[in-house]
Design a protein around this motif. Structure first.
Motif, PDB file in Angstrom:
ATOM      1  N   UNK A 143       0.824  -1.193   0.000  1.00 48.43           N
ATOM      2  CA  UNK A 143       0.000   0.000   0.000  1.00 48.43           C
ATOM      3  C   UNK A 143       0.868   1.255   0.000  1.00 48.43           C
ATOM      4  N   UNK A 144       0.691   2.089  -0.990  1.00 55.91           N
ATOM      5  CA  UNK A 144       1.433   3.360  -1.045  1.00 55.91           C
ATOM      6  C   UNK A 144       0.562   4.490  -1.582  1.00 55.91           C
ATOM      7  N   UNK A 145      -0.754   4.397  -1.426  1.00 57.02           N
ATOM      8  CA  UNK A 145      -1.629   5.437  -1.943  1.00 57.02           C
ATOM      9  C   UNK A 145      -1.886   5.241  -3.429  1.00 57.02           C
ATOM     10  N   UNK A 146      -2.617   6.167  -4.022  1.00 57.62           N
ATOM     11  CA  UNK A 146      -3.000   6.042  -5.431  1.00 57.62           C
ATOM     12  C   UNK A 146      -2.328   7.108  -6.294  1.00 57.62           C
ATOM     13  N   UNK A 147      -1.229   7.629  -5.853  1.00 57.82           N
ATOM     14  CA  UNK A 147      -0.564   8.659  -6.627  1.00 57.82           C
ATOM     15  C   UNK A 147      -0.999  10.061  -6.271  1.00 57.82           C
ATOM     16  N   UNK A 148      -2.007  10.184  -5.392  1.00 59.52           N
ATOM     17  CA  UNK A 148      -2.444  11.488  -4.930  1.00 59.52           C
ATOM     18  C   UNK A 148      -1.663  11.913  -3.689  1.00 59.52           C
ATOM     19  N   UNK A 149      -1.746  13.195  -3.409  1.00 61.08           N
ATOM     20  CA  UNK A 149      -1.255  13.725  -2.144  1.00 61.08           C
ATOM     21  C   UNK A 149      -2.470  14.024  -1.271  1.00 61.08           C
ATOM     22  N   UNK A 150      -2.422  13.580  -0.044  1.00 66.04           N
ATOM     23  CA  UNK A 150      -3.552  13.734   0.870  1.00 66.04           C
ATOM     24  C   UNK A 150      -3.204  14.750   1.957  1.00 66.04           C
ATOM     25  N   UNK A 164       2.516  -3.220   9.935  1.00 67.32           N
ATOM     26  CA  UNK A 164       1.977  -1.884  10.185  1.00 67.32           C
ATOM     27  C   UNK A 164       3.012  -0.780   9.991  1.00 67.32           C
ATOM     28  N   UNK A 165       4.222  -0.990  10.477  1.00 61.52           N
ATOM     29  CA  UNK A 165       5.228   0.070  10.399  1.00 61.52           C
ATOM     30  C   UNK A 165       5.591   0.381   8.950  1.00 61.52           C
ATOM     31  N   UNK A 166       5.739  -0.666   8.142  1.00 62.68           N
ATOM     32  CA  UNK A 166       6.074  -0.483   6.730  1.00 62.68           C
ATOM     33  C   UNK A 166       4.932   0.194   5.980  1.00 62.68           C
ATOM     34  N   UNK A 167       3.719  -0.278   6.221  1.00 61.58           N
ATOM     35  CA  UNK A 167       2.562   0.308   5.555  1.00 61.58           C
ATOM     36  C   UNK A 167       2.391   1.767   5.964  1.00 61.58           C
ATOM     37  N   UNK A 168       2.561   2.035   7.254  1.00 61.96           N
ATOM     38  CA  UNK A 168       2.416   3.399   7.764  1.00 61.96           C
ATOM     39  C   UNK A 168       3.417   4.336   7.081  1.00 61.96           C
ATOM     40  N   UNK A 169       4.647   3.889   6.932  1.00 62.50           N
ATOM     41  CA  UNK A 169       5.660   4.727   6.283  1.00 62.50           C
ATOM     42  C   UNK A 169       5.250   5.057   4.851  1.00 62.50           C
ATOM     43  N   UNK A 170       4.699   4.061   4.126  1.00 63.66           N
ATOM     44  CA  UNK A 170       4.268   4.305   2.757  1.00 63.66           C
ATOM     45  C   UNK A 170       3.124   5.287   2.673  1.00 63.66           C
ATOM     46  N   UNK A 171       2.145   5.137   3.576  1.00 66.45           N
ATOM     47  CA  UNK A 171       0.992   6.034   3.567  1.00 66.45           C
ATOM     48  C   UNK A 171       1.369   7.427   4.062  1.00 66.45           C
ATOM     49  N   UNK A 172       2.201   7.464   5.081  1.00 64.93           N
ATOM     50  CA  UNK A 172       2.588   8.768   5.655  1.00 64.93           C
ATOM     51  C   UNK A 172       3.326   9.630   4.635  1.00 64.93           C
ATOM     52  N   UNK A 173       4.035   8.978   3.704  1.00 69.69           N
ATOM     53  CA  UNK A 173       4.785   9.733   2.689  1.00 69.69           C
ATOM     54  C   UNK A 173       3.855  10.427   1.701  1.00 69.69           C
ATOM     55  N   UNK A 174       2.588  10.008   1.641  1.00 70.86           N
ATOM     56  CA  UNK A 174       1.632  10.646   0.734  1.00 70.86           C
ATOM     57  C   UNK A 174       0.930  11.825   1.394  1.00 70.86           C
ATOM     58  N   UNK A 175       1.220  12.077   2.660  1.00 69.79           N
ATOM     59  CA  UNK A 175       0.513  13.124   3.403  1.00 69.79           C
ATOM     60  C   UNK A 175       1.249  14.449   3.271  1.00 69.79           C
ATOM     61  N   UNK A 176       0.527  15.472   2.878  1.00 68.19           N
ATOM     62  CA  UNK A 176       1.101  16.813   2.709  1.00 68.19           C
ATOM     63  C   UNK A 176       0.997  17.585   4.021  1.00 68.19           C
ATOM     64  N   UNK A 177       2.115  18.068   4.511  1.00 68.24           N
ATOM     65  CA  UNK A 177       2.117  18.877   5.727  1.00 68.24           C
ATOM     66  C   UNK A 177       1.678  20.296   5.386  1.00 68.24           C
TER      67      UNK A 177
END
Length: 512
Positions: A143-150, A164-177
């Motif tokens: 899981x790494x998102x769908x190419x969008x920034x959230x 969980x830790x690996x998946x979280x890192x992938x998803x967290x990288x798609x999050x815009x601060x």
């Protein structure tokens, strides 16, 4: 009231949403539970960026979280994107169904104001006016998102994610601060040491340090009105159930529901019940195997404490005249890694104060330990002085300040070794388990509960530090040479009217 007014007010909008309850009835969200209100209020604060929720099963927290996310998306004036990640495809489908239900039950006039395009295959809802989006996916290793920034990430049942830790890192990288960024974690606990447990501990520590960007929300099962059951005539609770009722203010109907959930024909057993339906935060991460101290006793003590104190210096009992005090100090370099902790105990075995620092350097820690020792009538300090550690720097500072230093045989400072650590921990274990100490600091008790002996080493397990525990142990060891301390429980929590028959109190409380 105008539609614009309703759109502008989060609570008013959410209270008008409709959803399907557990009985498959379409109901309005106008009577939220207290824990749902607490979550919505936390999400309403613009300075809160991370919300971590620890909940029992099936209390409606996810519904409240979905309702808030729907309000954010429907009323947004820009393309705010939310990613909802769940532990299982069934959970993902259920959450998508909640959003779909919110949208489809809106009045047509409201729907027309902001029509959504719905993709049932990809499980997305997208505003055709603003591009605001609610996306769903099941957390997996790829899981790494769908190419969008959230801007917003909702992690449902994080404790049950695989990798969980690996998946979280992938998803967290798609999050815009940015100003709209927010992370919401909602889960039932699944035992100690996992990634969710780490997030809970991090949130608790952030709150204890006064971080306004983090909010931790804990909901007890007993706060949920449906967890009740009429007891049969003549049923009486066991002694431990009676004690639990007194401790947590449970009535007879709650107690019988718990009894059936634990011991009934379809009961799940006490250990699993405590994890899935916690009464305290620690219940969700409890471990009994291999623990050094009596975990049930420490849990009882922990549950009896009030609200957790915040800040680095936590004073629980003011100094008294003609009272001897000692300080146990487990130092560190205070560079953001391990904690440096000092624990003050009096001659009655009562924990009086705790100092815990993570940053600022060893000199600042030494200065504050000196201040604490002076505050408690120049209490003698037992500070670990292992080679290569910060202890020798701290001790030199204390000596310059005129603070008495504990010395062992041959006038030597304490250096922790395999032999004397076991000796000190064994001494403390006997007295802790015998109720000879008064423990009042949440962090200290939490760490003691997770001290285990593994491969001959006594240390914190399950992701817990042992700095508070070690400082407490050193203070206990210093008490051995404190003139007024004799190791006998002078304040026992088990004295007084505690042994009254269970039904005398419970039945009278029920019928009041």
């Amino acid at each position: 009231m105008s539609v614009a007014d309703i759109f502008a007010d989060r609570r008013k909008f959410i209270s008008r949403l409709r959803f399907e309850d557990h009985g498959a009835n379409i109901v309005q969200f106008n009577k939220p539970f207290s824990e749902q209100v607490a979550l919505i209020d936390a999400l309403r604060s613009p300075e809160v960026k991370t919300v971590v929720v620890l909940k029992p099963r099936q209390i409606g927290i996810s519904t409240a979280n979905c309702a808030d996310t729907f309000w954010e998306t429907f009323t947004a004036r820009k393309p705010i994107r939310t990613l909802v990640a769940a532990d299982h495809s069934k959970t993902t489908k259920s959450l998508f169904g909640k959003f779909l239900g919110f949208y489809e039950t809106l009045p047509k006039t409201v729907k027309d104001m902001n029509p959504f395009r719905i993709n049932r295959v990809d499980k997305t809802l997208i505003s055709q006016r603003t591009g605001a989006l609610i996306d769903h996916m099941t957390a997996r290793g790829d899981t790494h998102g769908r190419g969008w920034t959230y801007q917003r990430l909702v992690a449902e049942e994080l404790a049950f994610w695989g990798n969980a830790e690996e998946v979280w890192a992938g998803l967290r990288s798609t999050l815009h601060d940015g100003p709209d960024s927010k992370v919401i974690i909602v889960s039932t606990p699944n035992g100690p040491g996992d990634f969710y447990h780490q997030r809970v501990m991090a949130a608790l520590e952030a709150e204890r340090q006064g971080d306004p960007t983090t909010r931790f929300i804990f909901s007890r099962w007993s706060d949920h009105g449906t967890y009740r059951r009429e007891p049969p005539e003549g049923w009486e609770p066991m002694e431990e159930e009676y004690q639990l009722a007194r401790q947590h203010d449970l009535d007879l109907h709650q107690l019988y529901w718990r009894h059936e959930m634990v011991y009934g024909v379809e009961g799940i057993g006490e250990r699993r019940f405590r994890r899935e339906y916690p009464l305290t935060v620690e219940d969700g991460f409890i471990v009994l195997e291999g623990c050094w101290f009596d975990v049930d006793y420490l849990t009882e003590v922990y549950n009896s404490l009030g609200r957790q104190r915040r800040g680095e210096r936590r004073i629980y009992r003011e100094p008294e005249l003609d009272m001897d005090y000692v300080v146990g100090a487990d130092p560190s370099w205070c560079t953001g890694g391990d904690y440096a902790v000092a624990c003050v105990m009096d001659e009655y075995g009562r924990q009086c104060a705790v100092l815990s620092m993570k940053e600022g350097g060893e000199d600042l820690f030494a200065e504050r330990v000196a201040d604490l020792a002076r505050y408690y009538h120049k209490a003698r300090v037992l500070c670990e002085a292992n080679t290569g550690g910060a202890g020798r720097v701290v001790i030199r500072h204390l000596v310059r300040e005129g603070i008495p230093i504990w010395k062992g045989p041959a006038n030597k400072d304490w250096t922790t070794s395999k032999g004397n650590k076991e000796q000190a921990y064994s001494f403390a274990r006997q007295l802790v388990n015998a109720d000879a100490f008064e423990l009042v600091d949440h962090s200290t008790i939490s760490e003691l509960m997770h001290i285990r002996e593994v491969s001959g080493k006594i240390e914190g397990q399950d992701g817990y530090h042992d700095d508070h525990a070690d400082a407490f142990i050193l203070a206990c060891w210093a008490l051995r040479t404190c003139p007024g301390f004799d190791g006998r429980p002078k304040h026992s929590r088990h004295r007084g009217p505690r042994r009254r028959h269970p039904m005398n109190i419970i039945r009278s409380a029920v019928h009041q």
